[in-house]
Design a protein around this motif. Structure first.
Motif, PDB file in Angstrom:
ATOM      1  N   ALA A  22      42.673  53.004  25.669  1.00  0.00           N
ATOM      2  CA  ALA A  22      42.931  51.748  26.495  1.00  0.00           C
ATOM      3  C   ALA A  22      41.956  52.618  28.109  1.00  0.00           C
ATOM      4  N   ALA A  23      41.744  53.009  28.060  1.00  0.00           N
ATOM      5  CA  ALA A  23      41.653  53.698  29.849  1.00  0.00           C
ATOM      6  C   ALA A  23      40.491  52.954  29.826  1.00  0.00           C
ATOM      7  N   ARG A  24      39.604  52.913  29.259  1.00  0.00           N
ATOM      8  CA  ARG A  24      38.031  51.901  29.750  1.00  0.00           C
ATOM      9  C   ARG A  24      38.674  50.904  29.453  1.00  0.00           C
ATOM     10  N   GLY A  25      39.482  50.160  28.611  1.00  0.00           N
ATOM     11  CA  GLY A  25      40.430  48.191  28.552  1.00  0.00           C
ATOM     12  C   GLY A  25      41.214  48.445  30.627  1.00  0.00           C
ATOM     13  N   LEU A  26      41.563  49.780  30.644  1.00  0.00           N
ATOM     14  CA  LEU A  26      42.830  49.231  31.975  1.00  0.00           C
ATOM     15  C   LEU A  26      41.354  49.503  33.583  1.00  0.00           C
ATOM     16  N   ARG A  27      40.158  49.872  33.186  1.00  0.00           N
ATOM     17  CA  ARG A  27      39.273  50.049  33.891  1.00  0.00           C
ATOM     18  C   ARG A  27      38.731  49.008  34.190  1.00  0.00           C
ATOM     19  N   GLU A  28      38.099  47.892  32.927  1.00  0.00           N
ATOM     20  CA  GLU A  28      38.048  46.783  33.025  1.00  0.00           C
ATOM     21  C   GLU A  28      39.008  45.757  33.519  1.00  0.00           C
ATOM     22  N   LEU A  29      40.277  46.290  33.485  1.00  0.00           N
ATOM     23  CA  LEU A  29      41.326  45.167  33.938  1.00  0.00           C
ATOM     24  C   LEU A  29      41.425  45.156  34.589  1.00  0.00           C
ATOM     25  N   ARG A  30      41.023  46.328  35.272  1.00  0.00           N
ATOM     26  CA  ARG A  30      41.016  46.709  36.908  1.00  0.00           C
ATOM     27  C   ARG A  30      40.121  46.139  37.814  1.00  0.00           C
ATOM     28  N   ALA A  31      38.812  45.655  37.549  1.00  0.00           N
ATOM     29  CA  ALA A  31      37.392  45.476  38.358  1.00  0.00           C
ATOM     30  C   ALA A  31      37.561  43.153  37.858  1.00  0.00           C
ATOM     31  N   ILE A  32      38.866  43.152  36.555  1.00  0.00           N
ATOM     32  CA  ILE A  32      39.157  41.140  36.636  1.00  0.00           C
ATOM     33  C   ILE A  32      39.764  40.982  37.430  1.00  0.00           C
ATOM     34  N   GLU A  34      40.501  43.085  40.269  1.00  0.00           N
ATOM     35  CA  GLU A  34      40.366  42.925  41.911  1.00  0.00           C
ATOM     36  C   GLU A  34      38.896  41.800  42.122  1.00  0.00           C
ATOM     37  N   ARG A  35      38.362  41.739  41.096  1.00  0.00           N
ATOM     38  CA  ARG A  35      37.591  40.894  41.374  1.00  0.00           C
ATOM     39  C   ARG A  35      37.464  38.618  41.398  1.00  0.00           C
ATOM     40  N   MET A  36      38.241  38.676  40.788  1.00  0.00           N
ATOM     41  CA  MET A  36      39.209  37.639  40.459  1.00  0.00           C
ATOM     42  C   MET A  36      39.874  37.929  42.172  1.00  0.00           C
TER      43      MET A  36
END
Length: 176
Positions: A22-32, A34-36
């Motif tokens: 879940a933490a990895r998923g949240l980091r990936e979500l945050r990166a997506i 922020e980039r978008m």
């Protein structure tokens, strides 16, 4: 009965593994997200800068440019745009607050143009905030129906949505 709890260890290991995923998923979500957000902001900046000086005073031209830019980001990266539109509220509280601030600033671009248009007598809308929210809701709704292999090409969608945004604000077609 209370001497051994062998089932608890695997459950706690699974829980830790689930939390890590879940933490990895949240980091990936945050990166997506922020980039978008950056892509939408950059596209809006470029769209407004690219308007020739003779047309820059026309709020309909500026609104159409923002709408086209927004559609361009969505159609260029539909999957990540979908994540951005639907999942930014799933971020942790601090990231969600930062993203809400960026979202509000992005919406202010649209609201400012609508306000300019109303003040100039070019737009017929009564409330700039409602008009900006209406237009952005329509633009973000693309993620629900647009398909890259569908009938409409990205440029056609951008032109149609620019026209619809201007019509919503002015009651007339987009200027050529």
């Amino acid at each position: 009965l209370h001497a051994r709890r062998p089932a608890l260890q695997p459950v706690s290991k699974l829980r830790r593994a689930g939390i890590a995923r879940a933490a990895r998923g949240l980091r990936e979500l945050r990166a997506i997200v922020e980039r978008m957000a950056s892509r939408f902001e950059e596209a809006a900046d470029e769209a407004l800068k690219s308007i020739d000086s003779a047309s820059a005073a026309d709020p309909a031209v500026r609104l159409a440019a923002l709408a086209r830019a927004h559609v361009g980001v969505v159609t260029d990266d539909l999957e990540r745009a979908t994540v951005f539109v639907h999942e930014w509220r799933s971020l942790d509280a601090a990231s969600r607050a930062r993203m809400a601030t960026r979202r509000d600033a992005y919406e202010r671009r649209f609201r400012s143009i609508v306000t300019d248009g109303v003040e100039a007598g070019a737009f017929v809308t009564v409330d700039a905030t409602a008009a900006a929210a209406f237009i952005l809701t329509a633009l973000n709704g693309l993620v629900a129906w647009y398909r890259p292999d569908g009938r409409l090409r990205p440029g056609q969608v951008a032109d149609a949505y620019a026209d619809l945004a201007v019509r919503a604000a002015t009651g007339r077609e987009v200027p050529a």
